[in-house]
Design a protein around this motif. Structure first.
Motif, PDB file in Angstrom:
ATOM      1  N   ALA A 130      -6.949   1.997  39.767  1.00  0.00           N
ATOM      2  CA  ALA A 130      -6.232   2.314  41.013  1.00  0.00           C
ATOM      3  C   ALA A 130      -6.277   3.820  41.268  1.00  0.00           C
ATOM      4  O   ALA A 130      -6.635   4.275  42.362  1.00  0.00           O
ATOM      5  CB  ALA A 130      -4.792   1.819  40.924  1.00  0.00           C
ATOM      6  N   HIS A 131      -5.951   4.604  40.250  1.00  0.00           N
ATOM      7  CA  HIS A 131      -5.946   6.063  40.441  1.00  0.00           C
ATOM      8  C   HIS A 131      -7.359   6.609  40.685  1.00  0.00           C
ATOM      9  O   HIS A 131      -7.523   7.597  41.411  1.00  0.00           O
ATOM     10  CB  HIS A 131      -5.273   6.767  39.258  1.00  0.00           C
ATOM     11  CG  HIS A 131      -3.776   6.722  39.365  1.00  0.00           C
ATOM     12  ND1 HIS A 131      -3.076   7.517  40.248  1.00  0.00           N
ATOM     13  CD2 HIS A 131      -2.851   5.942  38.747  1.00  0.00           C
ATOM     14  CE1 HIS A 131      -1.771   7.251  40.153  1.00  0.00           C
ATOM     15  NE2 HIS A 131      -1.611   6.291  39.259  1.00  0.00           N
ATOM     16  N   ALA A 132      -8.376   5.958  40.119  1.00  0.00           N
ATOM     17  CA  ALA A 132      -9.757   6.400  40.384  1.00  0.00           C
ATOM     18  C   ALA A 132     -10.070   6.278  41.888  1.00  0.00           C
ATOM     19  O   ALA A 132     -10.886   7.043  42.417  1.00  0.00           O
ATOM     20  CB  ALA A 132     -10.750   5.570  39.575  1.00  0.00           C
ATOM     21  N   GLN A 133      -9.380   5.340  42.554  1.00  0.00           N
ATOM     22  CA  GLN A 133      -9.647   5.150  43.982  1.00  0.00           C
ATOM     23  C   GLN A 133      -9.074   6.292  44.833  1.00  0.00           C
ATOM     24  O   GLN A 133      -9.349   6.382  46.031  1.00  0.00           O
ATOM     25  CB  GLN A 133      -9.107   3.791  44.487  1.00  0.00           C
ATOM     26  CG  GLN A 133      -9.612   2.599  43.689  1.00  0.00           C
ATOM     27  CD  GLN A 133     -11.086   2.685  43.348  1.00  0.00           C
ATOM     28  OE1 GLN A 133     -11.917   2.832  44.244  1.00  0.00           O
ATOM     29  NE2 GLN A 133     -11.410   2.606  42.057  1.00  0.00           N
ATOM     30  N   GLU A 134      -8.256   7.154  44.202  1.00  0.00           N
ATOM     31  CA  GLU A 134      -7.782   8.343  44.937  1.00  0.00           C
ATOM     32  C   GLU A 134      -8.985   9.178  45.384  1.00  0.00           C
ATOM     33  O   GLU A 134      -8.935   9.851  46.404  1.00  0.00           O
ATOM     34  CB  GLU A 134      -6.830   9.154  44.057  1.00  0.00           C
ATOM     35  CG  GLU A 134      -5.493   8.441  43.863  1.00  0.00           C
ATOM     36  CD  GLU A 134      -4.626   9.051  42.759  1.00  0.00           C
ATOM     37  OE1 GLU A 134      -3.428   8.719  42.728  1.00  0.00           O
ATOM     38  OE2 GLU A 134      -5.141   9.829  41.926  1.00  0.00           O
ATOM     39  N   LEU A 135     -10.063   9.095  44.618  1.00  0.00           N
ATOM     40  CA  LEU A 135     -11.286   9.822  44.995  1.00  0.00           C
ATOM     41  C   LEU A 135     -11.901   9.245  46.268  1.00  0.00           C
ATOM     42  O   LEU A 135     -12.719   9.893  46.912  1.00  0.00           O
ATOM     43  CB  LEU A 135     -12.319   9.747  43.854  1.00  0.00           C
ATOM     44  CG  LEU A 135     -11.887  10.323  42.510  1.00  0.00           C
ATOM     45  CD1 LEU A 135     -12.910  10.004  41.419  1.00  0.00           C
ATOM     46  CD2 LEU A 135     -11.694  11.839  42.626  1.00  0.00           C
ATOM     47  N   ARG A 136     -11.508   7.999  46.604  1.00  0.00           N
ATOM     48  CA  ARG A 136     -12.034   7.359  47.824  1.00  0.00           C
ATOM     49  C   ARG A 136     -10.974   7.333  48.928  1.00  0.00           C
ATOM     50  O   ARG A 136     -11.125   6.599  49.907  1.00  0.00           O
ATOM     51  CB  ARG A 136     -12.469   5.930  47.509  1.00  0.00           C
ATOM     52  CG  ARG A 136     -13.591   5.813  46.486  1.00  0.00           C
ATOM     53  CD  ARG A 136     -13.840   4.350  46.118  1.00  0.00           C
ATOM     54  NE  ARG A 136     -14.096   3.534  47.294  1.00  0.00           N
ATOM     55  CZ  ARG A 136     -13.612   2.290  47.477  1.00  0.00           C
ATOM     56  NH1 ARG A 136     -12.871   1.722  46.543  1.00  0.00           N
ATOM     57  NH2 ARG A 136     -13.894   1.631  48.569  1.00  0.00           N
ATOM     58  N   GLY A 137      -9.890   8.045  48.734  1.00  0.00           N
ATOM     59  CA  GLY A 137      -8.882   8.126  49.788  1.00  0.00           C
ATOM     60  C   GLY A 137      -7.628   7.319  49.535  1.00  0.00           C
ATOM     61  O   GLY A 137      -6.719   7.298  50.369  1.00  0.00           O
ATOM     62  N   ALA A 138      -7.558   6.632  48.399  1.00  0.00           N
ATOM     63  CA  ALA A 138      -6.395   5.772  48.148  1.00  0.00           C
ATOM     64  C   ALA A 138      -5.167   6.577  47.748  1.00  0.00           C
ATOM     65  O   ALA A 138      -5.278   7.696  47.240  1.00  0.00           O
ATOM     66  CB  ALA A 138      -6.725   4.780  47.035  1.00  0.00           C
ATOM     67  N   GLN A 139      -4.001   5.962  48.000  1.00  0.00           N
ATOM     68  CA  GLN A 139      -2.741   6.476  47.442  1.00  0.00           C
ATOM     69  C   GLN A 139      -2.212   5.395  46.519  1.00  0.00           C
ATOM     70  O   GLN A 139      -2.263   4.206  46.874  1.00  0.00           O
ATOM     71  CB  GLN A 139      -1.716   6.681  48.544  1.00  0.00           C
ATOM     72  CG  GLN A 139      -1.923   7.919  49.357  1.00  0.00           C
ATOM     73  CD  GLN A 139      -0.838   8.048  50.429  1.00  0.00           C
ATOM     74  OE1 GLN A 139       0.129   7.298  50.465  1.00  0.00           O
ATOM     75  NE2 GLN A 139      -1.040   8.998  51.310  1.00  0.00           N
ATOM     76  N   VAL A 140      -1.709   5.792  45.383  1.00  0.00           N
ATOM     77  CA  VAL A 140      -1.208   4.807  44.423  1.00  0.00           C
ATOM     78  C   VAL A 140       0.317   4.908  44.367  1.00  0.00           C
ATOM     79  O   VAL A 140       0.864   5.998  44.242  1.00  0.00           O
ATOM     80  CB  VAL A 140      -1.812   5.035  43.022  1.00  0.00           C
ATOM     81  CG1 VAL A 140      -1.316   3.973  42.040  1.00  0.00           C
ATOM     82  CG2 VAL A 140      -3.344   5.015  43.100  1.00  0.00           C
ATOM     83  N   VAL A 141       0.958   3.760  44.492  1.00  0.00           N
ATOM     84  CA  VAL A 141       2.423   3.712  44.464  1.00  0.00           C
ATOM     85  C   VAL A 141       2.841   2.914  43.226  1.00  0.00           C
ATOM     86  O   VAL A 141       2.372   1.789  43.022  1.00  0.00           O
ATOM     87  CB  VAL A 141       2.966   3.006  45.735  1.00  0.00           C
ATOM     88  CG1 VAL A 141       4.483   2.930  45.703  1.00  0.00           C
ATOM     89  CG2 VAL A 141       2.456   3.716  46.987  1.00  0.00           C
TER      90      VAL A 141
END
Ligand SMILES: Cc1ncc(COP(=O)(O)O)c(C=O)c1O
Length: 395
Positions: A130-141
Motif C-alpha cells: 500500500a505504501h509503495a503505491q504512494e509513489l503512484r499517487g496513493a494516500q494510505v490511511v
C-alpha cells in the motif's frame, strides 16, 4: 513414471475426522507437541510424498510441462473448492505479495479515488505494498485498534470515503488473533464505491471462507499455514465482475489469454482471474500444496473449525485458571484458530516451551498458540502444564 498412476483415486481415500484419526499422517507428533500452524502447518506424509513426486517425475520424464500446467489447474480448482468459488475466479499466485501487487497495479491511483485504507492488523506485505503505491499517487490511511485491541467497524466507517479505492481488512490478525467482521466492513466500503481485500492467510483451512457471503471483492491467502503445503503457492480470488474492470500492469506470460502463443506483440490478458497469474507456475510448491489442500478437503473445513474451537475453549479455560492475559478476544466470530497470550518475555517463553518439545511462536509481546486438525486435548493439557511451570513468563 506413468502419470496415470500418480493420483490416489478418490474412492480409496479413507474418511478422516480431525484429531486422532488424522494425527498419524504427521510424523512430528511422534516427538513434539506442534502448536505453530499460524507460522507453518505440520508436514503430512502425503504432502512429503507429493513433494518427492516432483523430483521423481523430473528425473523420470524431464520437463513435464503438460503435467505441471495440469497441477497448476488442480491447485486453482482446490483453492476454488475451499472458497466456494469457481476456478475461473481464482488466480494462482506465488505469494500474497505477488497477488496484491498485481491487484494494486490495476488500480488508477492518480485521480480522486487514490486512497488505500489498511487495518493495523494487516500483514506487513499488505501495508508495504500500500505504501509503495504512494509513489503512484496513493494516500494510505491506517485504521487503528481501540485500547482493548479491537477494531470496531465504526473505525473503518470513519476511514473509508469516496476517495477510497481499496480497503484492506485481514480476516484474522497474525499478531493477535483478532478477526475482522469482513462482511460489515465490505458493506461500508461498497456504499462508498471502494473495493475490499480480505487476506485470509490466518483463516483458510481452519475457518470456513465462503466468498459468496463474505462480502469482500478480493480474497487472498496461501498454502504455508492451515493448508499444510509449502511456501511459494498462493491464491487470489476476485469477484467475477472485476475481471473485465481490472487490468493488472504487473503481469506475466501465464496471465496471457493464450500462454503458448508466445507472442511479444501485445498485452492481451486472460478473460478470467488468470490475468492475475504471473510467470512460470511455482511447480515445486504445486505438488505439496495440492496434496495439503486435498487432505483439508477430505476432513472438511467445518469439522476442522468445530474441532479447533473446542480445543481453544479448553485452552482458554486453562489460561483463565492460570490467570494469564489472553489478548485474543473471545466473542462469537471475534477470533479464529490463533490464540495469543501476553508474556513478560515471549522469546524466553517460546524457548522454555521448546525445551519441553512444544512448538509455538511470538509476535509483539504475545505468545502465539495455534491449533489445527491434528491437535488433540492432550496437546492443550501439555501446553497448559508447561505454561504453569513457566508462570512467571506470563504477564
Ligand atoms: C496474514 C498473512 N498474510 C500474508 C502472509 C505471507 O505473505 P506472502 O505469501 O506474500 O509471503 C502471512 C504469513 O506469512 C500472513 O500471516
Amino acid at each position: 513414471m506413468d502419470r496415470a498412476d500418480t493420483d490416489t483415486p478418490r474412492d480409496q481415500t479413507p474418511d478422516l475426522t480431525p484429531g486422532l484419526s488424522v494425527r498419524d499422517e504427521f510424523a512430528i507428533f511422534e516427538h513434539t507437541t506442534y502448536a505453530n500452524s499460524c507460522s507453518q502447518g505440520a508436514l503430512a506424509n502425503r504432502v512429503r510424498a507429493a513433494a518427492e513426486e516432483w523430483l521423481t517425475g523430473w528425473d523420470a520424464n524431464g520437463a513435464e510441462w503438460e503435467f505441471w500446467v495440469e497441477r497448476n489447474e488442480a491447485a486453482r480448482a482446490a483453492f476454488a473448492g475451499l472458497l466456494h468459488a469457481e476456478p475461473d475466479d481464482v488466480a494462482v499466485t506465488t505469494s500474497v505479495s505477488q497477488g496484491v501487487s498485481a491487484l494494486v497495479s490495476a488500480l488508477d491511483l492518480a485521480g480522486e479515488r487514490n486512497r488505500i485504507v489498511i487495518s493495523e492488523y494487516e500483514f506487513p506485505t499488505v501495508g508495504q505494498i500500500a505504501h509503495a503505491q504512494e509513489l503512484r499517487g496513493a494516500q494510505v490511511v491506517h485504521v487503528r485498534p481501540e485500547a482493548d485491541g479491537r477494531i470496531p467497524v465504526e473505525r473503518f466507517a470513519e476511514a473509508i470515503d469516496e476517495r477510497t479505492a481499496l480497503a484492506c481488512c485481514t480476516a484474522v490478525s497474525f499478531r493477535s488473533g483478532h478477526r475482522h467482521d469482513v462482511s460489515a466492513i465490505a458493506e461500508i466500503a461498497h456504499a462508498k464505491g471502494a473495493l475490499v481485500l480480505a487476506d485470509s492467510y490466518q483463516a483458510i483451512g481452519a475457518l470456513e471462507i465462503d466468498v459468496r457471503t463474505l462480502g469482500a471483492d478480493v480474497v487472498t491467502g496461501g498454502t504455508v499455514k492451515y493448508l499444510l503445503g509449502s511456501a511459494g503457492l498462493g491464491f487470489m480470488w476476485l469477484r467475477d465482475s472485476l475481471r473485465s474492470e481490472l487490468l493488472p500492469t504487473q503481469t506475466g506470460w501465464f496471465a496471457d489469454e493464450d500462454i503458448f502463443e508466445m507472442s511479444i506483440a501485445d498485452y492481451s490478458p486472460h478473460a478470467s482471474a488468470r490475468r492475475f497469474d504471473s510467470g512460470t507456475p511455482p511447480v515445486p510448491s504445486l505438488y505439496p500444496g495440492v496434496a495439503g489442500m486435498e487432505l483439508i478437503a477430505e476432513v472438511g473445513v467445518p469439522a476442522i473449525e468445530a474441532h479447533v474451537r473446542s480445543l481453544n475453549d479448553r485452552l482458554l479455560e486453562g489460561l483463565d485458571a492460570l490467570g494469564a492475559t489472553v489478548v485474543t478476544p473471545r466473542g462469537d466470530g471475534e477470533h479464529g484458530p490463533l490464540i495469543c497470550v501476553l508474556s513478560t518475555d515471549p522469546n524466553a517463553l517460546v524457548a522454555a516451551l521448546t525445551t519441553e518439545n512444544i512448538i509455538t511462536s511470538t509476535r509483539d509481546s504475545n505468545l502465539r498458540i495455534s491449533l489445527h486438525l491434528y491437535n488433540v486435548e492432550e496437546d492443550v493439557d501439555r501446553i497448559l502444564a508447561a505454561l504453569a511451570a513457566n508462570r512467571t513468563l506470563l504477564a
